[in-house]
Design a protein around this motif. Structure first.
Motif, PDB file in Angstrom:
ATOM      1  N   CYS A 197      18.425  19.201  18.535  1.00 44.94           N
ATOM      2  CA  CYS A 197      18.923  17.863  18.829  1.00 44.94           C
ATOM      3  C   CYS A 197      19.848  17.826  20.041  1.00 44.94           C
ATOM      4  CB  CYS A 197      19.654  17.309  17.609  1.00 44.94           C
ATOM      5  SG  CYS A 197      18.606  17.126  16.151  1.00 44.94           S
ATOM      6  N   SER A 201      19.257  15.893  23.579  1.00 43.03           N
ATOM      7  CA  SER A 201      20.249  14.913  24.019  1.00 43.03           C
ATOM      8  C   SER A 201      20.775  15.238  25.412  1.00 43.03           C
ATOM      9  CB  SER A 201      21.407  14.891  23.016  1.00 43.03           C
ATOM     10  OG  SER A 201      22.487  14.119  23.505  1.00 43.03           O
ATOM     11  N   TRP A 205      20.581  12.805  29.012  1.00 45.38           N
ATOM     12  CA  TRP A 205      21.688  12.381  29.864  1.00 45.38           C
ATOM     13  C   TRP A 205      21.622  13.019  31.243  1.00 45.38           C
ATOM     14  CZ3 TRP A 205      23.901   8.167  28.578  1.00 45.38           C
ATOM     15  CH2 TRP A 205      24.083   7.837  27.231  1.00 45.38           C
ATOM     16  N   THR A 244      25.759  12.312  21.251  1.00 41.86           N
ATOM     17  CA  THR A 244      24.418  11.771  21.090  1.00 41.86           C
ATOM     18  C   THR A 244      23.569  12.683  20.226  1.00 41.86           C
ATOM     19  OG1 THR A 244      24.623  10.860  23.331  1.00 41.86           O
ATOM     20  CG2 THR A 244      22.446  10.800  22.330  1.00 41.86           C
ATOM     21  N   GLY A 245      23.756  13.995  20.387  1.00 40.89           N
ATOM     22  CA  GLY A 245      23.066  14.926  19.507  1.00 40.89           C
ATOM     23  C   GLY A 245      23.453  14.715  18.060  1.00 40.89           C
TER      24      GLY A 245
END
Length: 438
Positions: A197, A201, A205, A244-245
């Protein structure tokens, strides 16, 4: 330098600090807190697999820096951004009381309150660079799917590292943390979930922010943009990659695990297979299989060689080194009252619980014990710095079999992509020609 230090019981190991116990860590200054040195020979005599692992990552990082500078474009930015992203993750993990659930062994140079070994500073760069390099050759049409593919490759690179390093006490995990309770060869399933994850993420970005701030909209994703756009990409991918992860945990892991009791193993396998099927489908539709892939230059061949060595290092460790000979002296889970607990807050406000301290009379971490110490006596209550001893394989052949399988799969995946895809997009091979080639 340290207070409350007890005498070493150096009985069976001729190594610095063997058997020493410390209840507090007091430093002479900022530099002392920031950086500690340990003799490489001393580590080699007590923890040889750790020395090999550290030099393997440092050599890989050096190769990647040369490869990035020679290739140009965004590759140097990728290496640097992944490194700063790793710093953010590690420092939050060490010093956030709601995480703080693993402790590294002391390396040649250990940073930040004796918590971050030198090789960890480049570990994320090594993982992400290898994964990004191979995925860039797949020419996937969807950006999101490409980010997912990098996540899958990162897990594939991480697996032998996690399996061996835990068994050879390169670090130890918190004994009762519910988020790392479900294990696979003593590796929390959430470790794999985390790498899948967080690397996905980070990729989002790193590439998206550059495109948002770059005035030249026709740039290829690996062409270097303006200094302004690249710095924005570095800063925001470093800072936002972790939160975000964590959304992957909020949306899938915590609801299923905390409220419905679904095991971490089942959740990880679910998301792994979902990612794999999506990437497989888009790869089948990519249409970029080349008749003759671009030749790799010398540094690219060396970098690919490092990828192969990566798996052989950990497979070779399982074959040639005994985990029961590994001894780790340093900061570990604090030892204390077996009945004292602390809350573990999750993103969805579910409050779980774990023991605040390691209970040496009743713990379930069979990859380490204290039998190498005098009379097998465990460290005293209140110790935060002490010695742990590796343990024998329950079945060495099983470890070798599993690591051999991972090595075989990784080799087949990477060599297939390198053999079928070039560094630059070419005209796809016509279907009739492809049949001839087959």
């Amino acid at each position: 330098m340290f207070s409350n230090t007890k005498n070493s019981i150096n009985m069976t190991h001729n190594m610095s600090g063997f058997g020493e116990e410390r209840s507090t860590m007091n430093y002479t200054g900022v530099i002392d807190w920031l950086l500690a040195y340990r003799d490489p020979y001393d580590i080699w005599m007590s923890h040889p697999s750790y020395v090999i692992c550290e030099f393997h990552f440092l050599i890989g990082a050096a190769l990647m820096i040369v490869h990035a500078l020679k290739t140009g474009g965004r590759w140097p930015w990728l290496f640097l951004s992944a490194m700063t992203h790793g710093f953010v993750i590690e420092l939050i993990s060490y010093f956030s009381p709601f995480i703080d659930n693993f402790w590294h062994a002391q390396s040649i140079i250990t940073l930040f309150d004796r918590r971050m070994p030198l090789y960890i500073t480049v570990l994320y760069s090594v993982f992400y660079y290898h994964a990004s390099w191979i995925v860039s050759k797949m020419q996937l049409k969807s950006k999101l799917v490409e980010y997912m593919a990098v996540g899958l490759m990162t897990v594939l690179i991480d697996m032998p590292f996690d399996i061996i390093c835990v068994k050879y006490v390169h670090w130890i995990w918190h004994d009762t943390d519910p988020n790392i309770y479900d294990r696979h060869y003593w590796v929390p399933w959430n470790s794999y979930y985390f790498h899948l994850c967080f690397s996905t993420s980070f990729q989002f970005w790193f590439h998206s922010v550059r495109s948002w701030f770059e005035t030249r909209k026709n740039l290829d994703k690996w062409q270097s943009g303006s200094m302004r756009s690249e710095i924005h990409a570095l800063v925001w991918s470093s800072l936002l990659g972790m939160p975000t992860g964590c959304l992957f945990f909020v949306l899938l892991y915590h609801p299923l695990h905390d409220f419905y009791g679904v095991s971490s193993e089942a959740i990880f396998v679910t998301i792994l297979l979902v990612f794999t099927v999506i990437v497989w489908r888009f790869d089948r539709k990519s249409g970029h299989r080349f008749e003759k892939p671009a030749n790799m230059n010398l540094i690219s061949k060396l970098l690919f060689g490092h990828f192969l060595v990566h798996y052989l290092v950990f497979l070779g460790t399982a074959i040639f080194f005994n985990p029961e000979d590994a001894v780790s002296v340093g900061m570990h889970q604090p030892i204390g009252n077996c009945n004292e607990t602390e809350p573990v807050h999750t993103f969805l406000k579910a409050i779980l619980e774990r023991r605040k301290f390691l209970c040496v009379e009743n713990y379930d971490e069979k990859y380490y014990d204290f039998k190498c110490l005098q009379n097998g006596r465990a460290p005293s209550e209140g110790s935060v710095w002490y010695t742990v001893c590796g343990t024998q394989f329950e079945n060495r052949a099983e470890y070798i079999t599993v690591l051999s399988l991972i090595t075989f799969i990784a080799y087949m995946v990477f060599i297939s992509i390198h053999s079928n895809c070039g560094d630059k997009q070419r005209q796809p091979v016509e279907r009739s020609e492809r049949k001839k080639l087959n």
